[in-house]
Design an enzyme around this catalytic site. Structure first.
Site, PDB file in Angstrom:
ATOM      1  N   GLU A  61       0.816   3.672   1.786  1.00  0.00           N
ATOM      2  CA  GLU A  61       1.353   4.328   3.192  1.00  0.00           C
ATOM      3  C   GLU A  61       2.456   3.424   3.474  1.00  0.00           C
ATOM      4  O   GLU A  61       3.502   3.833   4.216  1.00  0.00           O
ATOM      5  CB  GLU A  61       0.321   4.090   4.364  1.00  0.00           C
ATOM      6  N   CYS A  94      -5.815   1.740   5.818  1.00  0.00           N
ATOM      7  CA  CYS A  94      -6.549   0.514   6.127  1.00  0.00           C
ATOM      8  C   CYS A  94      -6.095   0.103   7.722  1.00  0.00           C
ATOM      9  O   CYS A  94      -5.180   0.772   8.109  1.00  0.00           O
ATOM     10  CB  CYS A  94      -6.261  -0.600   5.288  1.00  0.00           C
ATOM     11  N   CYS A 149      -2.379  -0.684   7.427  1.00  0.00           N
ATOM     12  CA  CYS A 149      -1.517   0.745   7.540  1.00  0.00           C
ATOM     13  C   CYS A 149      -1.574   1.298   8.976  1.00  0.00           C
ATOM     14  O   CYS A 149      -0.677   1.753   9.202  1.00  0.00           O
ATOM     15  CB  CYS A 149      -1.828   1.622   6.415  1.00  0.00           C
ATOM     16  N   HIS A 183       0.848  -1.255  -0.095  1.00  0.00           N
ATOM     17  CA  HIS A 183       0.057   0.108   0.091  1.00  0.00           C
ATOM     18  C   HIS A 183       1.032   1.138   0.083  1.00  0.00           C
ATOM     19  O   HIS A 183       2.051   1.329   0.472  1.00  0.00           O
ATOM     20  CB  HIS A 183      -1.027   0.070   1.344  1.00  0.00           C
TER      21      HIS A 183
END
Length: 146
Positions: free
Chosen positions: A58, A86, A89, A56
């Site tokens: 992040e 999410c 993260c 992701h």
């Protein structure tokens, strides 16, 4: 003198990263990490490119910023991300002890707020920065998939 380095300013840079993801056929989430008004990490989703569910935006930004700083803690740093992180993260942000998280669009289904409630107790959270632009990019992406 007006401060040019506002949340909107940095979120626009994160949106450019999200557009890079869109162009690569990745879910369009972009992230940057800022320390002392300096961008120390830029990233976007790479889950398809790397065939890695943990890639992701992040996570990519956290790793890049930690490498830049030479340590695992991101104190005195701010993450700007186009979509609410999410829970994966959110957990990484918790452990990084990042000082501030600023996100654009909320994610009512997968966002950390509904699952974790909060990040590190010292982490300041700001939401809704350029929310419409961030949401629109996500909507355009998923409409193109239908």
């Amino acid at each position: 003198m007006e401060n040019l380095f506002t949340d909107d300013y940095y979120m626009r840079i994160a949106l450019n990263e999200a557009r890079n993801a869109f162009e690569r056929d990745e879910i369009p989430v972009g992230a940057i990490i800022v320390s002392n008004n300096k961008i120390i990490a830029k990233a976007h989703n790479l889950t398809e490119t790397l065939t890695d569910v943990t890639a992701h935006a992040e996570m990519q930004a956290i790793t890049s910023a930690a490498n830049y700083l030479g340590g695992k803690y991101l104190q005195n740093c701010t993450l700007y991300v186009t979509l609410e992180p999410c829970i994966m993260c959110g957990g990484a942000l918790y452990w990084s002890q990042i000082s501030k998280v600023v996100y654009g669009a909320s994610d009512d289904k997968r966002g950390f707020k509904n699952k974790l409630g909060n990040l590190h107790p010292k982490t300041e959270i700001i939401s809704g920065i350029l929310e419409d632009e961030c949401s629109l990019l996500m909507k355009e992406f998923f409409l193109s998939k239908r």
